[in-house]
Design an enzyme around this catalytic site. Structure first.
Site, mmCIF file in Angstrom:
data_model
loop_
_atom_site.group_PDB
_atom_site.id
_atom_site.type_symbol
_atom_site.label_atom_id
_atom_site.label_comp_id
_atom_site.label_asym_id
_atom_site.label_seq_id
_atom_site.Cartn_x
_atom_site.Cartn_y
_atom_site.Cartn_z
ATOM 1 N N PHE A 137 0.836 -1.191 0.000
ATOM 2 C CA PHE A 137 0.000 0.000 0.000
ATOM 3 C C PHE A 137 0.881 1.255 0.000
ATOM 4 C CE2 PHE A 137 -2.802 3.194 2.000
ATOM 5 C CZ PHE A 137 -3.864 3.118 1.124
ATOM 6 N N ASP A 214 1.311 -4.986 8.423
ATOM 7 C CA ASP A 214 0.169 -4.114 8.201
ATOM 8 C C ASP A 214 -1.072 -5.004 8.110
ATOM 9 O OD1 ASP A 214 -1.913 -2.631 7.060
ATOM 10 O OD2 ASP A 214 -0.572 -1.394 5.862
ATOM 11 N N TYR A 239 -11.311 1.488 10.510
ATOM 12 C CA TYR A 239 -12.524 1.977 9.855
ATOM 13 C C TYR A 239 -12.994 1.076 8.729
ATOM 14 C CZ TYR A 239 -8.613 4.179 7.323
ATOM 15 O OH TYR A 239 -7.417 4.416 6.690
ATOM 16 N N LYS A 240 -12.307 -0.034 8.467
ATOM 17 C CA LYS A 240 -12.742 -0.964 7.433
ATOM 18 C C LYS A 240 -13.667 -2.009 8.061
ATOM 19 C CE LYS A 240 -8.348 -0.356 4.933
ATOM 20 N NZ LYS A 240 -8.825 0.567 3.886
ATOM 21 N N ARG A 388 -12.496 -3.135 -7.225
ATOM 22 C CA ARG A 388 -12.535 -3.999 -6.045
ATOM 23 C C ARG A 388 -13.973 -4.208 -5.602
ATOM 24 N NH1 ARG A 388 -8.409 -2.109 -1.441
ATOM 25 N NH2 ARG A 388 -10.055 -0.551 -1.264
#
Length: 418
Positions: A137, A214, A239-240, A388
């Site tokens: 990322f 991560d 927050y996912k 996605r």
């Protein structure tokens, strides 16, 4: 024999048999008549009802009535001051496979990653290389580059398959006596490939290096067992799949064996041994609290706490099982409907090494993604050519996935296919 394409009735039957179906009622329903499907929970989860209730209570009751006294009133389960470690322990037990005293909630993922990487490098003096993935990322790569510039380190880049992920052979090839830290994502943000966290951690340790993982796309979606795998450091957003809200603070894990020599670079008053003594020099707190820096974001922490509780109640194994079922449905419909239209599945086909999203790739994906969102199918685009399809097992239904894929088929069929 050709595979049978799942029907809408099949999807509805799967929803009726879903052991997690009741958990969907714990979340606020969107007030959007045009929404067909929300398939971006791997970027931002839906809000729990408990979070809205708790925020109202804390603003009116604790902040509104008790004011500054709420920092220290009550027991460890109530007072604001203990929120970073209290919520950290909740995440550790229910989500991360970590015993108490090794996780705190603080800062953003980027800041937590910077702290963890700098601390890990300091624990390996004389070693001057960091290993990471070229397709990691962006924030991970940027932080690694910044630390390498600051400290004069060399980055050993792994050139992994962007439709797959990092392999043990690729990591082994770049490890040496110069490696200080290996930092990788557990689940690849683009392809959803699940890295072999236990195996790659062992490889790094055999070379004398430390690991910084991560967990942004794995925490709350797939089982993680940090203690059992002897991971050294880990960070992740909330927050996912943890549904803590936009910009909610991240978490950082540090294995207990490292606490005595732990030295993080952002020295703030909350991470001091006696914060309210306001001493002339910084003396770090004992244990995981030394990873803290500034004042905890109390209101934002509420979302982390409520989201972590729901995940713990549902059980990560049940969440993972539904995530597999949903992504298998995406793949089956993609094979039947989208591959003939010029798509490819840019994610692992084996569900055992695929997280909770599937990337569908086609050359016109950027334009198609915008059309899908306008049509009420909320997905996201990832350059250069990926759409996605993210499933959030606590809130996504099989019928939602089926209807979304049907819209993708319709819109993709009347557009450019290459």
């Amino acid at each position: 024999m050709d595979a049978v394409t799942p029907t809408l009735a099949d999807a509805q039957l799967a929803d009726r048999d879903d052991p997690l179906a009741a958990f969907g009622e714990l979340f606020l329903a969107p007030e959007d008549d045009g929404l067909v499907a929300y398939l971006d929970g791997n970027s931002l989860g839906r809000p729990p009802r408990a979070t809205a209730d708790r925020l109202a209570q804390i603003v009116r009751g604790e902040w509104g009535s008790r004011l500054i006294r709420s920092w220290t009133e009550g027991g460890p389960g109530d007072r604001w001051w203990d929120a970073p470690t209290r919520v950290g322990d909740l995440l550790g037990a229910g989500v991360l496979g970590a015993a108490a005293g090794q996780v705190v909630v603080a800062d953003s993922t980027t800041v937590c990653l910077y702290k963890a990487l700098r601390a890990a490098v300091a624990m390996r003096p004389g070693r001057d290389e960091i290993v990471t993935d070229r397709h990691n990322f962006p924030t991970d790569r940027y932080v690694v580059e910044g630390i390498a510039d600051e400290l004069g380190l060399t980055i050993r880049w792994i050139e992994s398959d962007p439709d797959g992920g990092v392999s043990a052979d690729e990591v082994a090839e770049v490890l040496s006596e110069r490696t200080a830290v290996v930092t990788l994502s557990h689940v690849a943000y683009r392809s959803a490939h699940i890295a072999d966290l236990p195996g790659l951690t062992r490889l790094a340790h055999d070379a004398g290096a430390l690991t910084v993982w991560d967990l942004c796309h794995s925490a709350g979606a797939i089982p993680v067992d940090l203690d059992a795998t002897e991971a050294d450091f880990a960070v992740g957003c909330t927050y996912k799949f943890l549904c803590a809200g936009p910009g909610a603070p991240a978490f950082v894990y540090v294995r207990e064996v490292h606490h005595a020599e732990l030295a993080q670079p952002i020295r703030g008053w909350v991470g001091a041994d006696e914060p309210f003594e306001m001493g002339p020099t910084h003396v770090p707190a004992t244990g995981i609290r030394r990873m803290l820096s500034g004042t905890p974001p109390v209101l934002a922490m509420v979302g982390v706490e409520e989201g972590a509780r729901i995940v713990a109640d549902a059980g990560i194994d049940a969440i993972r099982a539904k995530g597999v079922a949903l992504t298998e449905l995406v793949c089956a419909l993609a094979d039947a409907w989208l591959l003939p239209l010029g798509f490819r599945v840019a994610s692992p086909r084996d569900p055992a090494v695929r997280g909770a999203h599937v990337t569908l790739a086609r050359a016109d994906a950027r334009a198609l993604a915008a059309r899908l969102i306008a049509a009420g199918v909320i997905i996201d685009f990832r350059a250069p050519d990926g759409i996605r399809v993210g499933v959030s097992p606590l809130t996504t239904t099989h019928e939602e996935v089926w209807r979304a894929m049907d819209v993708i088929r319709e819109l993709a069929g009347d557009g450019a296919s290459t």
